[in-house]
Design a protein around this motif. Structure first.
Motif, short mmCIF file in Angstrom:
data_model
loop_
_atom_site.label_atom_id
_atom_site.label_comp_id
_atom_site.label_asym_id
_atom_site.label_seq_id
_atom_site.Cartn_x
_atom_site.Cartn_y
_atom_site.Cartn_z
N HIS A 10 10.83 -24.41 -4.44
CA HIS A 10 11.18 -23.95 -5.79
C HIS A 10 11.08 -25.04 -6.85
O HIS A 10 11.03 -24.74 -8.03
CB HIS A 10 12.61 -23.38 -5.77
CG HIS A 10 13.64 -24.38 -5.33
ND1 HIS A 10 13.82 -24.73 -4.01
CD2 HIS A 10 14.54 -25.10 -6.02
CE1 HIS A 10 14.79 -25.62 -3.92
NE2 HIS A 10 15.23 -25.87 -5.12
N THR A 11 11.06 -26.31 -6.42
CA THR A 11 10.94 -27.40 -7.41
C THR A 11 9.49 -27.81 -7.64
O THR A 11 9.19 -28.47 -8.64
CB THR A 11 11.73 -28.64 -6.96
OG1 THR A 11 11.16 -29.15 -5.75
CG2 THR A 11 13.19 -28.31 -6.73
N THR A 12 8.58 -27.44 -6.73
CA THR A 12 7.19 -27.91 -6.86
C THR A 12 6.20 -26.80 -7.19
O THR A 12 5.10 -27.11 -7.66
CB THR A 12 6.72 -28.59 -5.56
OG1 THR A 12 6.61 -27.60 -4.51
CG2 THR A 12 7.69 -29.68 -5.12
N ALA A 13 6.55 -25.54 -6.91
CA ALA A 13 5.56 -24.47 -7.07
C ALA A 13 6.19 -23.24 -7.73
O ALA A 13 7.34 -22.90 -7.44
CB ALA A 13 5.00 -24.07 -5.70
N SER A 112 18.33 -27.20 -1.36
CA SER A 112 18.31 -25.79 -1.74
C SER A 112 18.51 -25.62 -3.24
O SER A 112 19.05 -26.48 -3.92
CB SER A 112 19.41 -25.04 -1.00
OG SER A 112 19.19 -25.05 0.38
N MET A 113 18.07 -24.45 -3.74
CA MET A 113 18.32 -24.10 -5.13
C MET A 113 19.83 -24.02 -5.38
O MET A 113 20.34 -24.42 -6.41
CB MET A 113 17.65 -22.76 -5.45
CG MET A 113 17.70 -22.39 -6.92
SD MET A 113 16.89 -20.81 -7.23
CE MET A 113 15.17 -21.25 -7.04
N ALA A 283 13.00 -11.25 -3.94
CA ALA A 283 11.92 -11.30 -2.95
C ALA A 283 10.83 -12.30 -3.31
O ALA A 283 10.55 -12.54 -4.48
CB ALA A 283 11.30 -9.92 -2.78
N VAL A 284 10.23 -12.89 -2.30
CA VAL A 284 9.03 -13.72 -2.44
C VAL A 284 8.08 -13.29 -1.32
O VAL A 284 8.40 -13.47 -0.16
CB VAL A 284 9.34 -15.22 -2.29
CG1 VAL A 284 8.07 -16.04 -2.43
CG2 VAL A 284 10.37 -15.67 -3.32
N THR A 302 14.50 -13.24 -11.53
CA THR A 302 13.91 -13.58 -10.24
C THR A 302 14.74 -14.71 -9.62
O THR A 302 15.68 -15.22 -10.25
CB THR A 302 12.46 -14.08 -10.40
OG1 THR A 302 12.49 -15.33 -11.12
CG2 THR A 302 11.61 -13.07 -11.14
N VAL A 303 14.38 -15.10 -8.40
CA VAL A 303 15.11 -16.21 -7.76
C VAL A 303 15.04 -17.47 -8.61
O VAL A 303 16.02 -18.22 -8.69
CB VAL A 303 14.56 -16.51 -6.34
CG1 VAL A 303 15.02 -15.49 -5.35
CG2 VAL A 303 13.05 -16.61 -6.33
#
Length: 428
Positions: A10-13, A112-113, A283-284, A302-303
């Motif tokens: 979640h931090t890179t993409a 984690s987020m 969802a992803v 979204t997440v």
């Protein structure tokens, strides 16, 4: 033996790119078989592998005699249908100690987020079981993950890393509460029946909404979850026609394509006379078409959108993070020591085999001498001399071989190996 990892999170993409590399749990085994088969056709036939895939990350861990990072990159890019250059711009790669540190941090909830969240540990254990079932997990990766679970347990026991965490589900409830004055007057629809929906339904049910419904592809599983919250279950096929009934929609399925489209939401809004709808897509890849967000009276998260909410209060956790990093450092050192020792295993096995061979030969000779009537004392003397000569022969031969410099180096090594008691200066 070397360990390497590559992944994106979640931090890179961005969300849509992560969606291309999302693997459902039942896809892990065939995907691992595909990965390992690709290695077998090249110069790396024996590669251990595991894949961790969650809504926030996809990571591949491998172990082999030689690292094959470029090959792993190429395989992952192909599996996601993207150019290797695009994947590289959003991915990270790690080797040995750094790969171990990353795995330990992920298991402990530090990457984690939601800082300190516990769900990732269960997801990692599921991924390891899937790799084990697929026959892809060897002793090195098994050791890495078992140690990561032990470190995570110690972090959670010894620190307050999870004490201030806000789960995705709790964040969704908080945001819904900002939109609707009284959640007890709302009707909530959950799409899917997996672990994330179970968690979200638990949080929303605590607010006692007017109605709860579960829409799932498998009606039986939906009914089982709905019965826990006094709600109803519906088929996924009925979703478009009933969407207008609900104020809050939380979706998290393993579908590879969106299941709630722009047209269905537009029709629902019209039927609701544009009363607002709060939508959460956990969802992803995405369950809800991204264009839905642009509609007036729709509040779609979204997440990645929830990241800001869950990171609030992070300052309170910095002391716990520092404690956790110390525990992780110790875990990394221990794993690297174990990994280093693995390199000497073949030599140790060869030494043991050679010693067994010598022992067997001398035992056979001793039995023959005893059978001929030799005294026990003479036989023991001969056997001990025979063993000693066999053990010393190689060292003696090396001392007489080579030039003066190599003999000096050999002498130091032999002294270190055979004369430790004398060198210590004590008789103990």
């Amino acid at each position: 033996m070397t360990v390497w990892a590559l992944g994106l999170n979640h931090t890179t993409a961005p969300l849509d790119l992560r969606g291309r590399f999302a693997f459902a749990l039942d896809q892990i085994a065939p995907t691992l078989q595909s990965l390992r088969s690709s290695f077998a056709s090249g110069r790396h036939p024996q590669v251990e592998a595991a894949i961790i895939s969650t809504c926030n990350r996809t990571e591949i861990y491998c172990a082999s005699e030689h690292a094959a990072l470029d090959h792993t990159f190429g395989w992952l890019a192909q599996s996601g249908g993207v150019a290797p250059a695009l994947l590289r711009s959003h991915a990270y790669t790690l080797h040995d100690g750094e790969a171990a540190r990353h795995a330990f941090r992920v298991a402990s909830g530090l990457d984690s987020m939601v800082l300190g969240e516990a769900q990732i540990l269960g997801q990692m254990k599921d991924a390891v079981r899937a790799a084990e079932t697929a026959g892809a997990l060897g002793s090195t990766l098994n050791q890495l993950f078992q140690r990561s679970f032990a470190v995570a347990k110690e972090v959670r026991t010894a620190t307050e890393i999870g004490a201030h965490s806000i789960s995705m589900a709790a964040a969704a409830v908080r945001l819904a509460g900002q939109l609707f004055e009284d959640l007890r007057k709302t009707r909530v629809l959950f799409v899917g029946a997996g672990e994330m929906i179970d968690l979200a339904a638990t949080h929303f049910a605590a607010k006692e909404p007017k109605a709860i419904a579960i829409a799932n592809r498998t009606l039986e599983r939906g009914e089982k979850l709905a019965s826990r919250f006094g709600g109803e279950a519906m088929r996924l096929a009925d979703l478009p026609s009933r969407l207008a009934e609900f104020d809050i929609i939380v979706s998290c399925t393993a579908s590879t394509l969106p299941i709630i489209g722009l047209g269905a939401v537009e029709r629902a809004l019209k039927a609701r006379k544009h009363r607002p709808m709060f939508m959460v897509d956990l969802a992803v890849p995405r369950d809800i078409e991204p264009e839905v967000k642009a509609l007036e009276d729709i509040y779609l998260y979204t997440v990645d959108d929830l990241a800001q909410v869950v990171q609030q209060g992070q300052a309170n956790r910095q002391a716990a993070v520092a404690q956790a990093e110390v525990i992780i450092d110790a875990g990394v050192q221990s794993f690297m020591h174990w990994l280093g020792q693995r390199g000497t295993v073949p030599l140790i096995q060869q030494l043991n085999a050679q010693a067994d061979e010598w022992r067997a030969a001398e035992m056979a000779r001793a039995r023959k001498l005893l059978a001929k009537g030799e005294s026990v004392e003479a036989v023991l003397e001969a056997m001990s001399r025979g063993l000693t000569q066999k053990m010393m022969h190689g060292a003696m031969a090396e001392l007489h071989a080579g030039d003066a410099a190599s003999r000096e180096q050999t002498a130091q090594t032999i002294s270190r190996l055979f004369l430790r008691k004398e060198r210590s200066g004590t008789g103990h």
